[in-house]
Write a protein that holds these residues in place. Sequence first.
Motif, PDB file in Angstrom:
ATOM      1  N   SER A  28      -1.543  27.150 -41.058  1.00 29.03           N
ATOM      2  CA  SER A  28      -1.532  27.421 -39.657  1.00 29.03           C
ATOM      3  C   SER A  28      -2.041  28.907 -39.406  1.00 29.03           C
ATOM      4  N   GLY A  29      -1.690  29.749 -40.057  1.00 25.57           N
ATOM      5  CA  GLY A  29      -1.972  31.187 -40.017  1.00 25.57           C
ATOM      6  C   GLY A  29      -3.712  31.239 -40.167  1.00 25.57           C
ATOM      7  N   SER A  35      -5.632  28.799 -39.657  1.00 22.72           N
ATOM      8  CA  SER A  35      -6.253  28.003 -38.585  1.00 22.72           C
ATOM      9  C   SER A  35      -6.477  28.776 -37.052  1.00 22.72           C
ATOM     10  N   ILE A  36      -5.255  29.609 -36.918  1.00 18.86           N
ATOM     11  CA  ILE A  36      -5.071  30.387 -35.826  1.00 18.86           C
ATOM     12  C   ILE A  36      -6.218  31.776 -35.928  1.00 18.86           C
ATOM     13  N   ILE A  37      -6.127  32.216 -37.026  1.00 21.29           N
ATOM     14  CA  ILE A  37      -7.156  33.459 -37.065  1.00 21.29           C
ATOM     15  C   ILE A  37      -8.637  32.870 -36.821  1.00 21.29           C
ATOM     16  N   ALA A  52      -9.611  30.119 -35.221  1.00 24.86           N
ATOM     17  CA  ALA A  52      -9.774  29.701 -33.670  1.00 24.86           C
ATOM     18  C   ALA A  52      -9.946  30.949 -32.889  1.00 24.86           C
ATOM     19  N   LEU A  53      -9.059  32.063 -33.075  1.00 23.11           N
ATOM     20  CA  LEU A  53      -9.292  33.241 -32.408  1.00 23.11           C
ATOM     21  C   LEU A  53     -10.758  33.901 -32.674  1.00 23.11           C
ATOM     22  N   THR A  66     -12.193  36.490 -41.585  1.00 21.87           N
ATOM     23  CA  THR A  66     -11.362  35.416 -42.126  1.00 21.87           C
ATOM     24  C   THR A  66     -10.913  35.615 -43.562  1.00 21.87           C
ATOM     25  N   VAL A  92      -2.323  36.605 -44.551  1.00 21.02           N
ATOM     26  CA  VAL A  92      -1.319  35.396 -44.059  1.00 21.02           C
ATOM     27  C   VAL A  92      -0.606  35.047 -45.243  1.00 21.02           C
TER      28      VAL A  92
END
Length: 128
Positions: free
Chosen positions: A6-7, A9-11, A13-14, A29, A36
Amino acid sequence: MLLIFSGISIIAALLALTPFQEVVKILVTLFAIPLVIFGAVRYSRVPSHWSFDGTNLTIEKLDREVTIPKSNISHIRNLRRSGGNLLIIYQRRGHSYRFWRNKLFQNEDQLQSLVEAIQAQNIEYYNM
């Protein structure tokens, strides 16, 4: 694992919302992955408390407490792994207990004094 996935994925997505070039997004990334992983390991720590009073071995981890009588312990194996130790407590009757001792980002614990106390009680201890 879920925290790491999830960490990242959030990075990602941002970064997808930013106007940077794709190479810059990929590099950011890749450099964020160790941070992460570090954060996920720090957050998912589970402290444990081990005590041996001469008749019982008591292991407290979160809300779970396991008490094993000394007379029921057949032997203990300490299997070293890259991130810690796998301690397997074999019983004379019943199933064996497996406990993971995570060394990453943990304070020094009393494993050595516990081993000395177990060996003083003539319980077989194998350090592998």
